[in-house]
Design an enzyme around this catalytic site. Structure first.
Site, PDB file in Angstrom:
ATOM      1  N   HIS A 143       0.814  -1.221   0.000  1.00 48.72           N
ATOM      2  CA  HIS A 143       0.000   0.000   0.000  1.00 48.72           C
ATOM      3  C   HIS A 143       0.842   1.264   0.000  1.00 48.72           C
ATOM      4  O   HIS A 143       0.331   2.342   0.306  1.00 48.72           O
ATOM      5  CB  HIS A 143      -0.944  -0.007   1.200  1.00 48.72           C
ATOM      6  CG  HIS A 143      -1.937  -1.132   1.165  1.00 48.72           C
ATOM      7  ND1 HIS A 143      -2.437  -1.735   2.303  1.00 48.72           N
ATOM      8  CD2 HIS A 143      -2.512  -1.769   0.120  1.00 48.72           C
ATOM      9  CE1 HIS A 143      -3.281  -2.695   1.961  1.00 48.72           C
ATOM     10  NE2 HIS A 143      -3.335  -2.735   0.640  1.00 48.72           N
TER      11      HIS A 143
ATOM     12  N   SER B 208      -2.547  -9.486  10.719  1.00 49.17           N
ATOM     13  CA  SER B 208      -3.541  -8.990   9.770  1.00 49.17           C
ATOM     14  C   SER B 208      -4.821  -9.811   9.887  1.00 49.17           C
ATOM     15  O   SER B 208      -4.774 -11.041   9.957  1.00 49.17           O
ATOM     16  CB  SER B 208      -3.015  -9.071   8.334  1.00 49.17           C
ATOM     17  OG  SER B 208      -4.021  -8.668   7.411  1.00 49.17           O
TER      18      SER B 208
ATOM     19  N   ASN C 146      -2.232 -13.808  14.556  1.00 44.42           N
ATOM     20  CA  ASN C 146      -3.030 -12.580  14.668  1.00 44.42           C
ATOM     21  C   ASN C 146      -3.939 -12.694  15.880  1.00 44.42           C
ATOM     22  O   ASN C 146      -4.569 -13.740  16.100  1.00 44.42           O
ATOM     23  CB  ASN C 146      -3.879 -12.364  13.415  1.00 44.42           C
ATOM     24  CG  ASN C 146      -4.605 -11.039  13.430  1.00 44.42           C
ATOM     25  OD1 ASN C 146      -3.988  -9.975  13.325  1.00 44.42           O
ATOM     26  ND2 ASN C 146      -5.925 -11.066  13.593  1.00 44.42           N
TER      27      ASN C 146
ATOM     28  N   GLY D  51      -7.212 -12.403  17.419  1.00 49.13           N
ATOM     29  CA  GLY D  51      -8.572 -12.311  16.912  1.00 49.13           C
ATOM     30  C   GLY D  51      -8.735 -13.052  15.597  1.00 49.13           C
ATOM     31  O   GLY D  51      -7.760 -13.452  14.961  1.00 49.13           O
TER      32      GLY D  51
END
Length: 314
Positions: A161, A261, A286, A288
């Site tokens: 990005h 991520s 990660n 969660g």
């Protein structure tokens, strides 16, 4: 959980003055990391086995690797930007079309830049850099724009990005370092001052409309065009050549590790699908759930900076 940071910036002096009643940057490092269970020794052994068997490992990182460096993310439960505020990230179309929106963005970014650019890599960034130096990490793809992997010495790296360290002219394509633009802001706004409340993930802070109104924004020194950070805003797309490049690196790899991520954004998720179609083993670290948990052979809910340094890359 409400977190507020009062920071005052006076451009004549060119430095931050932090409200002493608020947490210092060192203390704030843990504020943006969601709660996680204690390390499971068996899971650590499973990740060690995964890494040991990998000969051409591709790693994809997201915002969760940088929260331990004090940079907030968007989606973490209770501590991400979406959970703490009703604010949403800037949209690419709005930035391109509207001069007032660009003025607001750059005013906020001007105030936030000294702090954002001062963040340093944490043990997870350094671990991945070491894996590269030892020949374990074949390629690193990051969705982050904070330059922390580069600061840690990673070179086999694709910034999917873009990076906040660079500024791009939307009209002629000229690139300049973000630090140079900061100096131009200071020259154009010698008496401007602002007090900000709250931090955002991509290098800006929250200002009132009244504070923004008098802020002067420079144009491109080459053509007088519109300036934008060299990052992919929400609503924009990643350069197709960069997408093709990463797809090739995935197809050359023999395993894929996701670090920090949730994979909610398709620009990163598509590479997991490519790995799955190629039948590569996929591991996810990660805190969660993620969009690809059902595609992974191993899922770990731990802090990146706590777990990755425990792994022997040899």
């Amino acid at each position: 959980m409400k977190m507020s940071f009062a920071l005052t910036f006076r451009s004549a002096k060119g430095r931050w003055i932090a409200n002493p009643s608020q947490p210092c940057s060192k203390a704030s490092i843990g504020l943006f990391v969601p709660a996680s269970p204690p390390l499971d020794p068996e899971k650590v052994k499973e990740l060690q086995r995964f890494i040991t068997l990998s000969k051409r490992l591709l790693v994809m990182t997201g915002a969760g690797i940088s929260t331990e460096s004090g940079i907030p993310d968007y989606r973490s439960e209770k501590v991400g930007l979406y959970a703490r505020t009703d604010r949403r990230p800037i949209q690419h179309g709005d930035f391109v079309r509207s001069a007032p929106i660009r003025q607001r963005y750059w005013a906020r970014n001007f105030v936030g830049w000294p702090q954002f650019s001062s963040h340093q890599p944490n043990p997870a960034h350094w671990a991945l850099s070491t894996w590269e130096k030892l020949g374990k990490l074949y390629w690193l793809v990051t969705q982050n724009v904070d330059a922390l992997h580069t600061k840690a010495g990673s070179r086999r790296l694709t910034e999917l990005h873009g990076c906040m360290d660079r500024v791009l002219c939307l009209d002629c394509g000229e690139q300049t370092p973000r630090g140079v633009l900061q100096e131009r802001f200071q020259v154009l706004n010698p008496t401007w001052s602002a007090e900000a409340h709250g931090l955002a993930p991509d290098g800006d802070v929250f200002l009132s409309e009244e504070q923004v109104r008098s802020f002067q924004v420079p144009t491109c020194v080459q053509c007088g065009g519109r300036l934008k950070p060299d990052v992919v805003f929400f609503g924009d797309t990643v350069n197709p050549d960069k997408v093709d490049f990463v797809h090739k690196r995935v197809k050359e790899a023999d395993s894929l590790l996701v670090v920090g991520s949730s994979l909610q954004v398709y620009s990163g998720y598509r590479f997991i699908l490519t790995a799955w179609e190629k039948k590569l083993p996929i591991a996810i670290l990660n805190i969660g759930p993620t969009r690809s948990d059902d595609l992974a052979c191993l899922k770990l809910n731990s802090r990146c900076g706590e777990l990755l340094p425990l792994i022997d890359p040899c």
